[in-house]
Design an enzyme around this catalytic site. Structure first.
Site, PDB file in Angstrom:
ATOM      1  N   LYS A  98       0.941  -6.423   3.880  1.00  0.00           N
ATOM      2  CA  LYS A  98       0.321  -5.736   2.650  1.00  0.00           C
ATOM      3  C   LYS A  98       1.444  -5.916   1.551  1.00  0.00           C
ATOM      4  CE  LYS A  98      -1.563  -1.686   0.969  1.00  0.00           C
ATOM      5  NZ  LYS A  98      -0.874  -0.416   0.859  1.00  0.00           N
ATOM      6  N   GLY A 159      -2.598   8.034  -3.518  1.00  0.00           N
ATOM      7  CA  GLY A 159      -2.379   9.576  -3.137  1.00  0.00           C
ATOM      8  C   GLY A 159      -2.996  10.561  -3.812  1.00  0.00           C
ATOM      9  N   ASN A 207      -4.696   6.350   3.575  1.00  0.00           N
ATOM     10  CA  ASN A 207      -3.594   7.139   4.309  1.00  0.00           C
ATOM     11  C   ASN A 207      -3.643   8.514   4.107  1.00  0.00           C
ATOM     12  OD1 ASN A 207      -1.190   7.027   6.123  1.00  0.00           O
ATOM     13  ND2 ASN A 207      -0.430   8.010   4.388  1.00  0.00           N
ATOM     14  N   THR A 208      -3.390   8.854   2.865  1.00  0.00           N
ATOM     15  CA  THR A 208      -3.242  10.317   2.325  1.00  0.00           C
ATOM     16  C   THR A 208      -4.450  10.912   2.615  1.00  0.00           C
ATOM     17  OG1 THR A 208      -1.584   9.568   0.673  1.00  0.00           O
ATOM     18  CG2 THR A 208      -2.563  11.895   0.683  1.00  0.00           C
TER      19      THR A 208
END
EC number: 2.8.1.10
Length: 257
Positions: A98, A159, A207-208
């Protein structure tokens, strides 16, 4: 027949990709990864603690069978990103990468010029490159032309939890490139993941939204359901939007007529 998707030589069933950062502890991370049903987990190469004595490695907590997707997070130049990707391969993390080349510390928006340059080098070296990019169709096309196996436009800043802020550009990207389009960054809750899939994204990476939820394990389950629901809605085909009402029941044969 299974609804699978592929990147390079790799084929997957789950359309949710997850990260490993920001969790309160490794146990919670591991439980959330399992609950997500994801087959791919991304790991920041520069943050791995592979040899720190007396402490378990992050990799030891990743469920067996999950495909590692090393990333070049925290790289601000093409040269840094290239070196980091090579390090990931030296650590036997495979050919997938990535690719991130960050252009601004506050917004974490990508440096698209550096991104394209790094992609060209890594593709020539045999990497299967998945670039994190902005939601610009022109840049997406340049990355495809550079040989990237997919493009990963942001839904919103990393995020931020702002959700899918520019669905129109994402749709144009999906119409412009032939490689898979994965929405990466900005998802805040399950409905955001569903929207990304309804637009036609092949998959969603987050993710976050999971790691910093009040209950990460439960949110992982919700994200799994959101991605699956959005994918089914995309395949089913939504009805056209209309300005005026359209009665569900026939207007003929009414009582008293």
């Amino acid at each position: 027949m299974a609804d699978t998707w592929s990147i390079g030589a790799h084929t997957f069933t789950s359309r949710l990709l997850v990260g490993t950062g920001k969790y309160p502890d490794f146990t919670t991370m591991q439980r959330a990864l399992v609950a997500s049903g994801a087959e791919v987990v991304t790991v920041a190469v520069r943050r791995l603690e592979l040899s720190k004595s007396g402490e378990a490695s992050l990799l030891e907590w990743i469920p067996k069978g999950m495909k590692l997707l090393p990333n070049t997070a925290a790289c601000f130049t093409a040269e840094e990103a290239i070196r980091t990707a090579r390090l990931g391969r030296e650590l036997e993390m495979g050919d997938l990468v990535k690719l991130e080349v960050i252009g601004d510390r506050r917004t974490l928006f990508p440096d698209v010029e550096g991104l394209v340059a790094a992609a060209k080098v890594l593709v020539k070296e045999g990497f299967t490159v998945l670039p994190y990019t902005n939601d610009d169709p022109v840049t997406a096309k340049k990355l495809e032309d550079a040989g990237c196996a997919a493009v990963m436009p942001l839904g919103a800043p990393i995020g931020s939890g702002l959700g899918i802020r520019n669905p129109y550009n994402l749709r144009i990207i999906m119409e412009t490139v032939k490689v898979p389009v994965l929405v990466d960054a900005g998802v805040g809750t399950a409905s955001d993941a569903a929207v990304a899939m309804e637009l036609g994204a092949v998959a969603v990476l987050m993710n976050t939204a999971i790691a910093e939820a009040r209950d990460p394990v439960l949110m992982a389950e919700a994200m799994r359901a959101g991605v699956e629901g959005g994918r089914k809605a995309y395949l089913a085909g939504r009805i056209p939007t209309k300005l005026h009402a359209s009665a569900s029941s026939p207007m003929t044969g009414l009582i008293g007529t």
